[in-house]
Structure formats: C-alpha cells, structure tokens
Scaffold this motif. Structure first.
Motif, mmCIF file in Angstrom:
data_model
loop_
_atom_site.group_PDB
_atom_site.id
_atom_site.type_symbol
_atom_site.label_atom_id
_atom_site.label_comp_id
_atom_site.label_asym_id
_atom_site.label_seq_id
_atom_site.Cartn_x
_atom_site.Cartn_y
_atom_site.Cartn_z
ATOM 1 N N ALA A 145 0.605 -1.203 0.082
ATOM 2 C CA ALA A 145 0.075 -0.061 -0.061
ATOM 3 C C ALA A 145 0.953 1.392 0.103
ATOM 4 O O ALA A 145 0.580 2.188 -0.670
ATOM 5 N N CYS A 146 1.885 1.227 0.769
ATOM 6 C CA CYS A 146 2.862 2.511 0.791
ATOM 7 C C CYS A 146 3.558 2.500 -0.454
ATOM 8 O O CYS A 146 4.055 3.782 -0.850
ATOM 9 N N TYR A 147 3.614 1.340 -1.336
ATOM 10 C CA TYR A 147 4.521 1.611 -2.567
ATOM 11 C C TYR A 147 3.850 2.089 -3.734
ATOM 12 O O TYR A 147 4.314 2.545 -4.671
ATOM 13 N N VAL A 148 2.289 2.217 -3.405
ATOM 14 C CA VAL A 148 1.357 2.566 -4.550
ATOM 15 C C VAL A 148 1.790 4.157 -5.108
ATOM 16 O O VAL A 148 2.023 4.494 -6.384
ATOM 17 N N PRO A 149 1.934 5.120 -4.084
ATOM 18 C CA PRO A 149 2.392 6.415 -4.674
ATOM 19 C C PRO A 149 3.566 6.456 -5.485
ATOM 20 O O PRO A 149 3.840 7.192 -6.431
ATOM 21 N N LEU A 150 4.349 5.487 -4.974
ATOM 22 C CA LEU A 150 5.791 5.502 -5.625
ATOM 23 C C LEU A 150 5.856 5.008 -6.937
ATOM 24 O O LEU A 150 6.348 5.245 -7.859
ATOM 25 N N ALA A 151 4.773 3.703 -7.025
ATOM 26 C CA ALA A 151 4.408 3.168 -8.563
ATOM 27 C C ALA A 151 3.864 4.140 -9.487
ATOM 28 O O ALA A 151 4.224 4.260 -10.672
#
Length: 245
Positions: free
Chosen positions: A160-166
């Motif tokens: 979930a925390c990777y979504v903005p980075l993705a």
C-alpha cells in the motif's frame, strides 16, 4: 523500482493466500492498525533507501552499514518489549552481527571509503534505521496476532505504501517486459517471502531480538552464491566473517 514493487506485490499475494487458507481473524490488528501502517511505511522506505545507497556508493562502506539494522531492532525489542536474552544469546547476536558486517565488505576498500563521507552513506544509515524499525514491528505484530496475521499485515501495508511510488515511477514499467527483469522480480519475491516467514515464525515463538539478529545473515547468502556461481574471490576478512556468522 518496479522490480522491487512487483516482488513485494507477489509476496503480498502469497501472504494473503496463507491467511485465507488458515482462516485466521484480523480483529486482533484493530488496536494496532497504526503500527501496521508504520511497519509498511518503514519497510518501503528501507528498501528504497537501501537500493539508492548501493547505487550511490561506495558499496564497501554502504553494505556493512546496512547490515547493522539488526542492532536497531534488537535495541527496540529490549527497550519496548522488555526482552532479556541470556548472556549466551547476547554473545551470539554480537558475533553474528559482527560476522555479517565483515562478510559484506572488503576492509581495505572500507578504510578508503571512510576517508570521505560517500554520497550513499546517509542513505545507508536511513536504510539501517528503517529496516530495524520495520523488523521490530513485524516481530511485535507476529507475537501479538500470530505469525500468519503479522506476515500478512506487514506485506499488504508495505505494498500500500508503494502505490504512490508506483504512480511516480510509472515510466519505468516497460522495463518489466524484459524476461530477465520478471525473473529477477519473481526470484526476489520467493526469497523475500521465505525470509519474512522465517522472521515472523521466529518472533512468534521466541525473542524478537534473537530472531532479528539471526535474520541479519542474509548478506552471507549473497556472498556464498557469488562465490559458487560467479567464482568470485573473497578477501581475508570475508572468510573470517563467514566463520563468525
């Protein structure tokens, strides 16, 4: 970046499958949902700062700093969980961490790198701190809800925390069409899920501090593989580190 994210996503899928198969309830996580979110954030930050540190270098200095994350996790477990491992366990943890730090570098290159603060050093420190906090929280969640629930919560929160980075790195997505990139992502996912399962089970059944110290041996695996597969030659301090770890 996308290789790491895909690996973590596959890891989360496996963790979800284990959770559904077990039939465990997630209700135990409600009082600590904030810690679950913090775990995901720290893990995501740890991975990104770690790879950025390796990219900037010098690797001979960055690698042993990164391997010191277990010290952070052990200190947190002793301070907040009031764990009191015996003297033999503490001695074993110290020897393991020192051995891993020796394995992960060439002391000659390390001394050269210390003459000036390399650009990757601050990122390596951030990575060690983040990995230490994330490992501690994973251990705590595994103790509180059982290793299956703790494992699932950690993996899903991290993705979930990777979504903005993705979203920000969406331009890099075409690189995953390369079969080699996909193979690396899948291999990373398999290694990650085996590693975190071991950490979760160990924390669930014993001391978080001891489990975290034992988990620090992962650089040893990479060194042994490079020795066997790539036929690399190790320096003296790396042989000493293998013996200690």
């Amino acid at each position: 970046l996308w290789t790491v994210m895909l690996g973590q996503a596959l890891s989360a899928v496996v963790a979800t499958g284990i959770l559904l198969w077990s039939g465990r309830s997630l209700a135990v996580l409600l009082p600590v949902v904030g810690l679950v979110a913090l775990n995901g954030l720290c893990a995501a930050v740890a991975y990104q700062t770690h790879y950025h540190a390796l990219e900037l270098g010098p690797v001979a200095v960055v690698s042993p700093i990164g391997a010191s994350y277990a010290v952070v996790g052990v200190a947190l477990a002793i301070a907040f969980l009031h764990e009191r491992p015996g003297s033999v366990a503490i001695g074993g943890m110290l020897v393991t961490v020192i051995g891993v730090m020796l394995v992960s570098t060439d002391l000659r290159q390390f001394r050269k790198g210390l003459r000036g603060v390399g650009p990757g050093v601050p990122w390596a420190v951030a990575s060690a701190l983040s990995f230490g906090v994330a490992g501690f929280l994973l251990g705590y969640l595994s103790q509180r809800g059982g290793w299956i629930v703790g494992l699932w919560a950690s993996r899903v929160a991290q993705v979930a925390c990777y979504v903005p980075l993705a979203f920000m790195a969406r331009s890099q997505l075409p690189r995953l069409r390369d079969q080699r990139g996909l193979a690396i992502a899948i291999a990373a996912a398999l290694a990650d899920i085996v590693g975190v399962i071991g950490l979760s089970v160990g924390a669930d059944r014993g001391f978080v501090s001891v489990t975290l110290a034992a988990s620090a041996v992962f650089p040893l695996v990479a060194v042994v593989l490079s020795l066997v597969i790539l036929k690399e030659r190790l320096v003296l301090n790396q042989h000493a580190g293998i013996a200690l770890a």
